[in-house]
Design a protein around this motif. Structure first.
Motif, PDB file in Angstrom:
ATOM      1  N   UNK A 152      13.337 -45.940   1.099  1.00 28.39           N
ATOM      2  CA  UNK A 152      14.028 -45.162   0.058  1.00 28.39           C
ATOM      3  C   UNK A 152      15.515 -45.524  -0.005  1.00 28.39           C
ATOM      4  N   UNK A 153      16.152 -45.649   1.152  1.00 25.01           N
ATOM      5  CA  UNK A 153      17.579 -45.960   1.196  1.00 25.01           C
ATOM      6  C   UNK A 153      17.866 -47.323   0.580  1.00 25.01           C
ATOM      7  N   UNK A 154      16.986 -48.295   0.871  1.00 28.49           N
ATOM      8  CA  UNK A 154      17.164 -49.645   0.334  1.00 28.49           C
ATOM      9  C   UNK A 154      17.084 -49.622  -1.184  1.00 28.49           C
ATOM     10  N   UNK A 155      16.091 -48.911  -1.704  1.00 24.10           N
ATOM     11  CA  UNK A 155      15.896 -48.884  -3.154  1.00 24.10           C
ATOM     12  C   UNK A 155      16.995 -48.107  -3.863  1.00 24.10           C
ATOM     13  N   UNK A 164      23.857 -53.675  -3.096  1.00 26.97           N
ATOM     14  CA  UNK A 164      22.745 -54.008  -2.185  1.00 26.97           C
ATOM     15  C   UNK A 164      23.202 -54.285  -0.755  1.00 26.97           C
ATOM     16  N   UNK A 165      23.706 -53.257  -0.102  1.00 28.89           N
ATOM     17  CA  UNK A 165      24.222 -53.409   1.251  1.00 28.89           C
ATOM     18  C   UNK A 165      23.197 -53.102   2.330  1.00 28.89           C
ATOM     19  N   UNK A 166      22.060 -52.510   1.960  1.00 28.04           N
ATOM     20  CA  UNK A 166      21.036 -52.154   2.934  1.00 28.04           C
ATOM     21  C   UNK A 166      19.761 -52.906   2.611  1.00 28.04           C
ATOM     22  N   UNK A 167      19.075 -53.386   3.640  1.00 26.23           N
ATOM     23  CA  UNK A 167      17.808 -54.075   3.432  1.00 26.23           C
ATOM     24  C   UNK A 167      16.953 -54.040   4.684  1.00 26.23           C
ATOM     25  N   UNK A 168      15.756 -54.602   4.576  1.00 24.91           N
ATOM     26  CA  UNK A 168      14.844 -54.651   5.711  1.00 24.91           C
ATOM     27  C   UNK A 168      14.745 -56.090   6.209  1.00 24.91           C
ATOM     28  N   UNK A 169      14.815 -56.252   7.519  1.00 27.31           N
ATOM     29  CA  UNK A 169      14.684 -57.576   8.124  1.00 27.31           C
ATOM     30  C   UNK A 169      13.499 -57.577   9.088  1.00 27.31           C
ATOM     31  N   UNK A 170      13.040 -58.764   9.425  1.00 22.10           N
ATOM     32  CA  UNK A 170      11.947 -58.996  10.374  1.00 22.10           C
ATOM     33  C   UNK A 170      10.620 -58.486   9.812  1.00 22.10           C
ATOM     34  N   UNK A 171       9.562 -58.570  10.668  1.00 23.81           N
ATOM     35  CA  UNK A 171       8.219 -58.197  10.224  1.00 23.81           C
ATOM     36  C   UNK A 171       7.503 -57.426  11.329  1.00 23.81           C
ATOM     37  N   UNK A 172       6.455 -56.740  10.929  1.00 20.53           N
ATOM     38  CA  UNK A 172       5.632 -56.046  11.908  1.00 20.53           C
ATOM     39  C   UNK A 172       6.400 -55.018  12.706  1.00 20.53           C
ATOM     40  N   UNK A 173       6.161 -54.997  14.024  1.00 22.40           N
ATOM     41  CA  UNK A 173       6.822 -54.018  14.875  1.00 22.40           C
ATOM     42  C   UNK A 173       8.324 -54.240  14.950  1.00 22.40           C
TER      43      UNK A 173
END
Length: 681
Positions: A152-155, A164-173
């Motif tokens: 939600x924060x990213x969107x 666009x200062x927040x995002x998700x990195x990496x995968x899985x756990x």
């Protein structure tokens, strides 16, 4: 309209709706974490699982599944119940058991839905993972181990705030939410991500560990930090306002709130004026109300009517301005003004100083010319609406004035008044070809000697390109002060032969200058006996000869008119500090001492007089429909010169006494001028 069945009940729905929306239309509650009606659909928390026929024999995410005619939707079958319990079990695998110390405790979606839809145990026996905390700035405190990656924060930051200062990195756990390159969130809307976070991974840093939600008394009121009049809820404990949260109002702020409106609340406790003060031998000393009012009354009675004047500040309610205006008119003074910035506004036509299209109506414009304003700093929630319209591809934007990052693309046309006088053909054409063109005029274009001429030239342009026509009025004045429209509506302007703000401040112009919460003017050189009525020890109080302590906006019931002309009522949250009184009551007491007793004894009587003299104040929460007027008659013809427009707001976080007393606003101001990452706590 297509029809679907929800748990056996037929429901009509609009084409394009999702299964989740259809189910809620039928009155069925669907749990969710990632879905939010104002953000794009992510479909990644899987909590909203339902069973749908025809379809595969497995639960499906209702938020991302389009509804279809003839569908059968089941929200409470054993399959759905088991699936939701499994999803909740997975979400809680790594979530720490720190509800007793979490600021979200007591108003947490995860708590509520775990009880309503989860299992009473866990089969996970491994160690929980831990995630390093992030530096997101002075407004956001992170506990990223709690995060369930709902995004939600990213969107929000990407889509609504446009940063666009927040995002998700990496995968899985290893997946985690973070700011890029350890960068603070560079947005004036950053506090909204804390509201959106459903699990306590992002919480309000300024209020960390200060309260529990069940301790707070909740009062619905109106924000005064800008001219939009955002609807807010102020939560208090005892005599202190602990926090401010947004209320939903589709016509004004939707469900968002700017950081200044939200976090300047700590300034309500600092630098307060809680007793009268009188200057004696060059130094201020405490005084009684009787003595302070007597000193002021003696000075006013000793001066001639043309040698006294009053300036109204930016945070004043309509009642206090009406009482002051009536008093000074009764005294015979025409020296009154509510335009601290000196904007060339006022006259007979109310539409000449309003945001006529309405804040929500600006989304209908297909061409917008912004003149002398920076809506991102002057009205962040209006800027978010313009961005929303721009994202849909339905509007073209042009800018004359300060060049800034507005979070959307625009055509930069020029720097100031010279451009207004000789607009490029392309600038005129993009307005002419539009069906609903709009002009947004900021105070930066209307101040100074060229202000009236600029207003007149913009009025001529508006008439030429059809900004004002039947069914559409796109001529919009963007104010920055909550009190400005109310003051203009009641005529808190110089009377016949009266002095405006600039003239009142000139040396020797007045003998007595009454500052009604006016902190944005420098009266040091005026030489007048200065009386300051306000709530904070700020600029207006520093050089005053008498200080009369008034109430802050959360400490009184008052009417405010926002930039679009909508009258709203602010409610008292807590009582004034110390010996401070309601502003109108102080004016009423002073009127009796100067021999011009005002004809009201209660707030209701004052409001009755206000609404009788100016009927627009009686239409609470009413937004008048678009009305046509001769826009070409605004302002006055004159030399436009070559003046660069500059926003009247130098620092968006330090615009009024409450904000300047706020520690959080000071941090945000420092971050804006010299960004420094906060150390993780």
């Amino acid at each position: 309209m297509p029809i679907a069945k929800v748990n056996g009940v037929e429901v009509e729905f609009e084409p394009g709706m999702t299964v989740l929306q259809v189910a809620e239309r039928a009155g069925q509650e669907i749990p969710r974490f990632c879905y939010h009606e104002r953000l794009s659909i992510a479909g990644n928390c899987r909590m909203c699982l339902v069973e749908v026929k025809p379809g595969p024999p497995k639960p499906q995410a209702s938020c991302a599944l389009p509804a279809a005619d003839g569908q059968e939707i089941f929200t409470d079958t054993p399959m759905v119940k088991k699936a939701r319990e499994g999803v909740m079990e997975f979400l809680l695998i790594n979530h720490p058991l720190d509800c007793p110390i979490c600021d979200q405790g007591g108003e947490c979606d995860l708590q509520d839905q775990a009880v309503g839809y989860g299992r009473d145990g866990s089969r996970y026996g491994e160690n929980k993972r831990a995630v390093e905390e992030k530096n997101m700035g002075p407004t956001v405190k992170t506990f990223m181990t709690r995060c369930i990656q709902c995004t939600r924060c990213v969107r929000f930051i990407t889509e609504v705030a446009g940063v666009p200062d927040i995002g998700m990195i990496s995968r899985g756990e290893s997946a985690e939410i973070t700011t890029y390159l350890e960068k603070n969130i560079d947005s004036e809307l950053s506090g909204n991500v804390n509201d959106l976070c459903p699990v306590g991974a992002l919480t309000h840093r300024p209020w960390q560990y200060h309260y529990r939600p069940w301790e707070l008394k909740k009062t619905e009121t109106i924000d005064v930090m800008d001219a939009l009049g955002s609807n807010i809820r102020a939560d208090s404990r005892g005599a202190e306002v602990m926090r401010v949260l947004p209320r939903v109002n589709e016509g004004i702020n939707e469900e968002w709130l700017s950081d200044k409106s939200r976090y300047a609340v700590d300034g309500l406790q600092a630098r307060r004026l809680d007793r009268p003060w009188v200057r004696e031998n060059g130094k201020l000393r405490p005084a009684s109300w009787d003595e302070a009012l007597s000193v002021v009354a003696d000075k006013i009675k000793a001066a001639s009517a043309d040698r006294i004047g009053a300036i109204a500040g930016d945070l004043q309610d309509a009642e206090s301005m009406k009482a002051t205006l009536d008093l000074f008119r009764a005294l015979g003074s025409a020296n009154t003004d509510c335009r601290q910035d000196g904007a060339a506004l006022g006259g007979e036509v109310r539409e000449g100083w309003l945001f006529n299209s309405g804040l929500q109506g600006i989304e209908n414009a297909d061409a917008i010319l912004i003149v002398g304003a920076n809506p991102r700093t002057e009205a962040p929630l209006l800027n978010a609406r313009i961005r929303k319209t721009w994202l849909k591809g339905g509007v073209e934007v042009g800018v004359i004035g300060p060049q800034a990052d507005l979070t959307y693309d625009y055509n930069y046309l020029g720097a100031g008044s010279k451009t207004v006088g000789k607009l490029p053909k392309a600038a005129v054409d993009f307005l002419t070809k539009a069906e609903r063109p709009a002009i947004i005029v900021g105070a930066g274009a209307l101040t100074g000697e060229t202000g009236p001429a600029v207003l007149n030239a913009l009025g001529a342009l508006a008439k030429k390109v059809g900004v004002v026509k039947d069914g559409w009025n796109g001529f919009n004045v963007l104010h920055t002060a909550a009190a400005r429209v109310g003051g203009l509506d009641m005529g808190f302007l110089p009377g016949e032969g009266g002095l405006d703000v600039a003239a009142m401040l000139k040396p020797g112009a007045l003998d007595v200058l009454f500052l009604l919460g006016a902190d944005e003017v420098n009266a040091d050189a005026s030489g007048a006996f200065r009386v300051y009525l306000g709530s904070h020890g700020d600029r207006g109080a520093h050089g005053a000869d008498v200080i009369l302590p008034g109430a802050a906006y959360t400490e009184k019931s008052g009417l405010y008119v926002n930039t679009e002309g909508r009258v709203q009522m602010a409610e008292r949250v807590v009582f004034p500090k110390g010996e401070a009184k309601d502003d109108w009551a102080i004016i009423r007491a002073l009127s009796e001492r100067v021999g011009c007793k005002l004809p009201f004894d209660t707030l209701d009587q004052l409001r009755t007089k206000l609404m009788g003299d100016h009927p627009t104040f009686g239409r609470i929460d009413y937004l008048a429909p678009a009305a046509t007027f001769d826009v070409a008659k605004l302002g006055a013809k004159g030399d436009l010169g070559d003046v660069a427009f500059v926003s009247v707001i130098a620092d968006p976080y330090l615009t009024n006494p409450i904000a300047r007393a706020s520690e959080t606003m000071a941090q945000l101001s420092a971050e804006r001028t010299a960004p420094v990452a906060l150390a993780a706590e």
